[in-house]
Design a protein around this motif. Structure first.
Motif: not given
Ligand code: MGP
Length: 311
Positions: A127, A172-174, A246, A303
């Motif tokens: 990520w 990051a969530w982590e 956040w 999700k």
């Molecule tokens: P996003 O960017 O928060 O959502 O997450 P959005 O804007 O609806 O989607 P986008 O495709 O238009 O960007 C999208 C995807 O990124 C998530 O489903 C995760 O797979 C990944 N992701 C998002 N965040 C915030 C994280 C994170 O903090 N850690 C990890 N490992 N993956 C993340």
């Protein structure tokens, strides 16, 4: 009569004109003009000023001891420290797969970067790969230096994000500080919000670095509860913008989480009304638009359909 100043005559004239203009503006606004009042209880006007006359001040002696950019353009020391250091991060389609930072910054102040926590960074490797660290800062002045040199959200390409996070916390969530948390977010259709989004993002950043999302400011001695906000994000997508806050924790549905729920809800209400400028009961959802809503990161990861808090 008031004391003489050592300003040259032309500068004095300009200074008087500017001061008079400012004071008359003040008079128009307030219906009175306390600054020019010749009242006997003022400690500074023992010299019998004429009605409307302005007390002159020896600005040179007042300015002595204050070092500004005018006295030393490189090392001036008037800085207003923030409660915490902050780091701006950025990603966009153009940062994907690049090793060198690709940031939208043209110039920015230099503050040493806080160390990224290794374990969290490792857990979030995939990520975080495309998210570039732009700069860290810990004063109001450095914030404005940065703000004045970056591209505003309305001019970012599609699928870009700014992440402004507290020093030492990665977006990051982590991250240890995020993994039990969640986010308030609002989605705004692009066509109706092109002219608002930059201000909304600015006010969101100011509320974050000014730590005003919560009523009690964090105290360095730990006497106030640790603040819940870890970072703020603005995202541009093809048809909408999203602004998110956040938080370190997210309330469960258990009764004993009521206090935390109240704190989280008050952050959401502050975001909706004071930062974004909506009325408390205003309905915001519509085509491509959402309410101001809260979801835990755990539920975001799943999700699935999860229960959101809405203010
Ligand atoms: P996003 O960017 O928060 O959502 O997450 P959005 O804007 O609806 O989607 P986008 O495709 O238009 O960007 C999208 C995807 O990124 C998530 O489903 C995760 O797979 C990944 N992701 C998002 N965040 C915030 C994280 C994170 O903090 N850690 C990890 N490992 N993956 C993340």
């Amino acid at each position: 009569m008031a004391s003489a100043t050592s300003l040259p005559a032309s500068a004095m004239q300009a200074s008087r004109a500017a001061l008079s203009a400012a004071l008359s503006e003040n008079k128009d606004l307030n219906g009175s003009n306390d600054a020019t009042k010749n009242s006997s209880d003022s400690p500074t006007n023992g010299d019998n000023l004429e009605d409307g006359e302005i007390q002159e001040v020896d600005m040179e002696s007042q300015a002595e001891g204050i070092r500004t950019v005018f006295s030393d353009p490189t090392n001036f020391n008037v800085k207003h420290p923030l409660f915490s250091p902050w780091t701006l991060w950025f990603d966009s389609p153009s940062t994907k797969g690049r090793n060198l930072p690709q940031t939208p910054v043209t110039a920015a102040p230099q503050t040493p970067l806080p160390q990224t926590p290794g374990a969290a960074a490792a857990a979030a490797t995939g990520w975080m790969e495309d998210i570039k660290r732009v700069i860290s800062f810990d004063s109001v002045e450095e914030f404005w230096g940065l703000y004045n040199n970056i591209v505003p959200p309305s001019q970012l390409p599609q699928k870009a994000n700014y992440y402004l996070f507290k020093g030492g916390i990665i977006p990051a969530w982590e991250d240890e500080q995020n993994k039990y948390g969640g986010k308030w977010s609002i989605q705004l259709p692009k066509d109706k919000n092109r002219n608002n989004v930059d201000k909304m993002w600015l006010y969101t950043m100011l509320a974050a670095i000014g730590e005003t999302f919560e009523a009690s400011a964090p105290a360095p001695d730990g006497s106030a509860p640790q603040s819940l906000v870890t970072g703020v994000i603005v995202s541009t997508r093809p048809q909408f913008y999203r602004i998110s806050i956040w938080t370190r924790l997210a309330p469960s549905n258990q009764a004993d989480d009521e206090k935390l729920r109240a704190r989280i809800e008050s952050i959401g209400r502050h975001f909706k009304t004071n930062v974004l400028g909506y009325a408390e009961n205003q309905k915001l959802a519509g085509p491509l638009a959402t309410e101001v809503e809260f979801l835990s990161h755990k539920d975001s990861e799943k999700k699935g359909k999860a229960k959101k808090i809405i203010v």
